[in-house]
Design a protein around this motif. Structure first.
Motif, PDB file in Angstrom:
ATOM      1  N   UNK A  73      -7.895  14.711 -34.889  1.00 48.81           N
ATOM      2  CA  UNK A  73      -6.458  14.642 -34.613  1.00 48.81           C
ATOM      3  C   UNK A  73      -5.845  15.909 -35.199  1.00 48.81           C
ATOM      4  N   UNK A  74      -5.465  16.836 -34.347  1.00 49.27           N
ATOM      5  CA  UNK A  74      -5.027  18.151 -34.800  1.00 49.27           C
ATOM      6  C   UNK A  74      -3.541  18.139 -35.191  1.00 49.27           C
ATOM      7  N   UNK A  75      -3.146  19.201 -35.887  1.00 56.71           N
ATOM      8  CA  UNK A  75      -1.738  19.388 -36.219  1.00 56.71           C
ATOM      9  C   UNK A  75      -1.193  18.386 -37.221  1.00 56.71           C
ATOM     10  N   UNK A  76      -2.020  17.928 -38.163  1.00 53.52           N
ATOM     11  CA  UNK A  76      -1.570  16.958 -39.157  1.00 53.52           C
ATOM     12  C   UNK A  76      -1.388  17.668 -40.498  1.00 53.52           C
ATOM     13  N   UNK A  77      -0.297  17.383 -41.169  1.00 53.93           N
ATOM     14  CA  UNK A  77       0.060  18.091 -42.387  1.00 53.93           C
ATOM     15  C   UNK A  77      -0.094  17.201 -43.609  1.00 53.93           C
ATOM     16  N   UNK A  78      -0.807  17.706 -44.603  1.00 51.77           N
ATOM     17  CA  UNK A  78      -0.937  17.060 -45.914  1.00 51.77           C
ATOM     18  C   UNK A  78      -0.770  18.146 -46.969  1.00 51.77           C
ATOM     19  N   UNK A  79       0.065  17.907 -47.951  1.00 54.57           N
ATOM     20  CA  UNK A  79       0.334  18.896 -49.010  1.00 54.57           C
ATOM     21  C   UNK A  79       0.750  20.241 -48.419  1.00 54.57           C
ATOM     22  N   UNK A  80       1.605  20.191 -47.398  1.00 57.34           N
ATOM     23  CA  UNK A  80       2.181  21.383 -46.759  1.00 57.34           C
ATOM     24  C   UNK A  80       1.152  22.256 -46.048  1.00 57.34           C
ATOM     25  N   UNK A  81      -0.024  21.721 -45.768  1.00 59.70           N
ATOM     26  CA  UNK A  81      -1.061  22.471 -45.051  1.00 59.70           C
ATOM     27  C   UNK A  81      -1.406  21.740 -43.768  1.00 59.70           C
ATOM     28  N   UNK A  82      -1.473  22.476 -42.665  1.00 58.89           N
ATOM     29  CA  UNK A  82      -1.786  21.887 -41.370  1.00 58.89           C
ATOM     30  C   UNK A  82      -3.296  21.827 -41.207  1.00 58.89           C
ATOM     31  N   UNK A  83      -3.790  20.674 -40.819  1.00 57.57           N
ATOM     32  CA  UNK A  83      -5.219  20.507 -40.619  1.00 57.57           C
ATOM     33  C   UNK A  83      -5.502  19.394 -39.638  1.00 57.57           C
ATOM     34  N   UNK A  84      -6.541  18.620 -39.921  1.00 60.79           N
ATOM     35  CA  UNK A  84      -7.004  17.582 -39.005  1.00 60.79           C
ATOM     36  C   UNK A  84      -7.197  16.264 -39.757  1.00 60.79           C
ATOM     37  N   UNK A  85      -6.865  15.174 -39.080  1.00 62.48           N
ATOM     38  CA  UNK A  85      -7.344  13.878 -39.512  1.00 62.48           C
ATOM     39  C   UNK A  85      -8.581  13.552 -38.676  1.00 62.48           C
ATOM     40  N   UNK A  86      -9.558  12.919 -39.300  1.00 61.23           N
ATOM     41  CA  UNK A  86     -10.821  12.635 -38.636  1.00 61.23           C
ATOM     42  C   UNK A  86     -10.995  11.127 -38.534  1.00 61.23           C
ATOM     43  N   UNK A  87     -11.109  10.640 -37.297  1.00 60.86           N
ATOM     44  CA  UNK A  87     -11.316   9.216 -37.043  1.00 60.86           C
ATOM     45  C   UNK A  87     -12.731   8.986 -36.532  1.00 60.86           C
ATOM     46  N   UNK A  88     -13.260   7.826 -36.866  1.00 68.02           N
ATOM     47  CA  UNK A  88     -14.573   7.443 -36.346  1.00 68.02           C
ATOM     48  C   UNK A  88     -14.528   5.974 -35.965  1.00 68.02           C
ATOM     49  N   UNK A  89     -15.116   5.606 -34.826  1.00 66.32           N
ATOM     50  CA  UNK A  89     -15.180   4.190 -34.454  1.00 66.32           C
ATOM     51  C   UNK A  89     -16.180   3.452 -35.346  1.00 66.32           C
ATOM     52  N   UNK A  90     -15.753   2.356 -35.928  1.00 67.02           N
ATOM     53  CA  UNK A  90     -16.642   1.477 -36.666  1.00 67.02           C
ATOM     54  C   UNK A  90     -16.997   0.324 -35.736  1.00 67.02           C
ATOM     55  N   UNK A  91     -18.245   0.296 -35.296  1.00 65.02           N
ATOM     56  CA  UNK A  91     -18.677  -0.716 -34.339  1.00 65.02           C
ATOM     57  C   UNK A  91     -19.079  -1.971 -35.108  1.00 65.02           C
ATOM     58  N   UNK A  92     -18.448  -3.099 -34.756  1.00 68.61           N
ATOM     59  CA  UNK A  92     -18.657  -4.351 -35.470  1.00 68.61           C
ATOM     60  C   UNK A  92     -19.807  -5.141 -34.855  1.00 68.61           C
ATOM     61  N   UNK A  93     -20.161  -6.257 -35.484  1.00 67.71           N
ATOM     62  CA  UNK A  93     -21.318  -7.043 -35.053  1.00 67.71           C
ATOM     63  C   UNK A  93     -21.168  -7.586 -33.641  1.00 67.71           C
ATOM     64  N   UNK A  94     -19.912  -7.826 -33.190  1.00 70.34           N
ATOM     65  CA  UNK A  94     -19.719  -8.383 -31.849  1.00 70.34           C
ATOM     66  C   UNK A  94     -19.655  -7.316 -30.765  1.00 70.34           C
ATOM     67  N   UNK A  95     -19.848  -6.044 -31.135  1.00 72.53           N
ATOM     68  CA  UNK A  95     -19.848  -4.970 -30.152  1.00 72.53           C
ATOM     69  C   UNK A  95     -18.509  -4.297 -29.951  1.00 72.53           C
ATOM     70  N   UNK A  96     -17.430  -4.847 -30.514  1.00 70.22           N
ATOM     71  CA  UNK A  96     -16.125  -4.180 -30.453  1.00 70.22           C
ATOM     72  C   UNK A  96     -16.044  -3.157 -31.584  1.00 70.22           C
TER      73      UNK A  96
END
Length: 272
Positions: free
Chosen positions: A97-120
């Motif tokens: 996820x681009x264009x995200x700011x933390x501590x006045x610095x622009x960078x990225x948030x990183x997401x990952x899908x966590x696949x559960x036991x039921x397949x969702x």
């Protein structure tokens, strides 16, 4: 003295005054509702930081469709609460996820899908990292590898974001500007929960390269200030009408006589 208030001119002025005051009161009421909404959000954020984590399914309904679909959004009361979930990360569908700011610095948030036991799956925001050294704010970052095997996460329920452009791929990763769960789900091979998680804790531990994404409180006091402002304007409008009517009545009764002009020529001249 005030019989003139029944003339068409003054009745028109009264009507405009009342309409203007009513509009200002309604605007104040709208800002009051916004203040109450934002206050409720802030209270949920504060309560979530202290709450005991609940199972994911107790806060976020499970998706019931097939691959690429999104489950129902959580109830407002569940937003920002802490939940726990166990599954396996899918390394083939990491999301930047681009264009995200933390501590006045622009960078990225990183997401990952966590696949559960039921397949969702539920999307987990692992945190924020800066762009790769030597590049600009949009240079793809060096993303730490995902842990393998079973993972247990504790995170805050974050409602889906809205707007933003579409989802693309760069260097084998999905990339977007906004965490719009519905758009991201269409790129994934499993059904996805209707909210994502801001990671608080993880077993095994999250990579220290990530910074936790702060949760900002809504500025509810600004709305309260607007409430006071609009209601004061409404009161001033009514007071202004009363002042103008009283002045007109005194003038008509001859109580406010104009002052005689000052004869400057009759004033003595002071020698230099």
């Amino acid at each position: 003295m005030y019989r003139f208030l029944l003339t068409p001119r003054w009745l028109g002025i009264l009507a405009l005054t009342l309409v203007a005051a009513a509009v200002m009161v309604l605007l104040g009421n709208w800002q009051l509702a916004r203040y109450e909404e934002r206050t409720a959000v802030n209270e949920r954020i504060d309560a979530g930081s202290r709450g005991t984590p609940a199972p994911l399914r107790d806060r976020v309904p499970a998706p019931t469709g097939g691959a690429g679909t999104t489950g129902p959004a959580p109830a407002e009361q569940a937003e920002w609460s802490r939940v726990t979930a166990t599954g396996r990360y899918d390394p083939s569908n990491v999301i930047l996820v681009r264009g995200r700011t933390v501590d006045s610095t622009v960078g990225f948030e990183v997401l990952a899908p966590l696949v559960l036991a039921d397949g969702s799956a539920v999307l987990v925001d692992r945190g924020w990292i800066p762009p790769a050294p030597g590049g600009g704010a949009l240079t793809a970052p060096e993303v730490p590898a995902l842990p393998t095997g079973e993972v247990t996460v504790i995170g805050r329920v974050h409602p889906t974001e809205t707007g933003g452009s579409g989802v693309g791929r760069r260097d084998g990763r999905l990339e977007t500007r906004r965490v719009t769960v519905g758009k991201l789900a269409r790129e994934l091979p499993y059904p996805v929960h209707g909210a994502y998680l801001l990671l608080d804790e993880q077993t095994p531990a999250n990579d220290p390269a990530f910074k936790a994404v702060p949760i900002g409180h809504a500025n509810n006091w600004q709305n309260l200030g607007y409430v006071v402002q609009w209601w004061i304007f409404a009161a001033m409008t009514l007071v202004g009408y009363g002042w103008a009517a009283r002045r007109e009545a005194r003038r008509a009764a001859g109580l406010d006589k104009p002052r005689p002009p000052v004869d400057r020529a009759a004033e003595p001249v002071t020698p230099a």
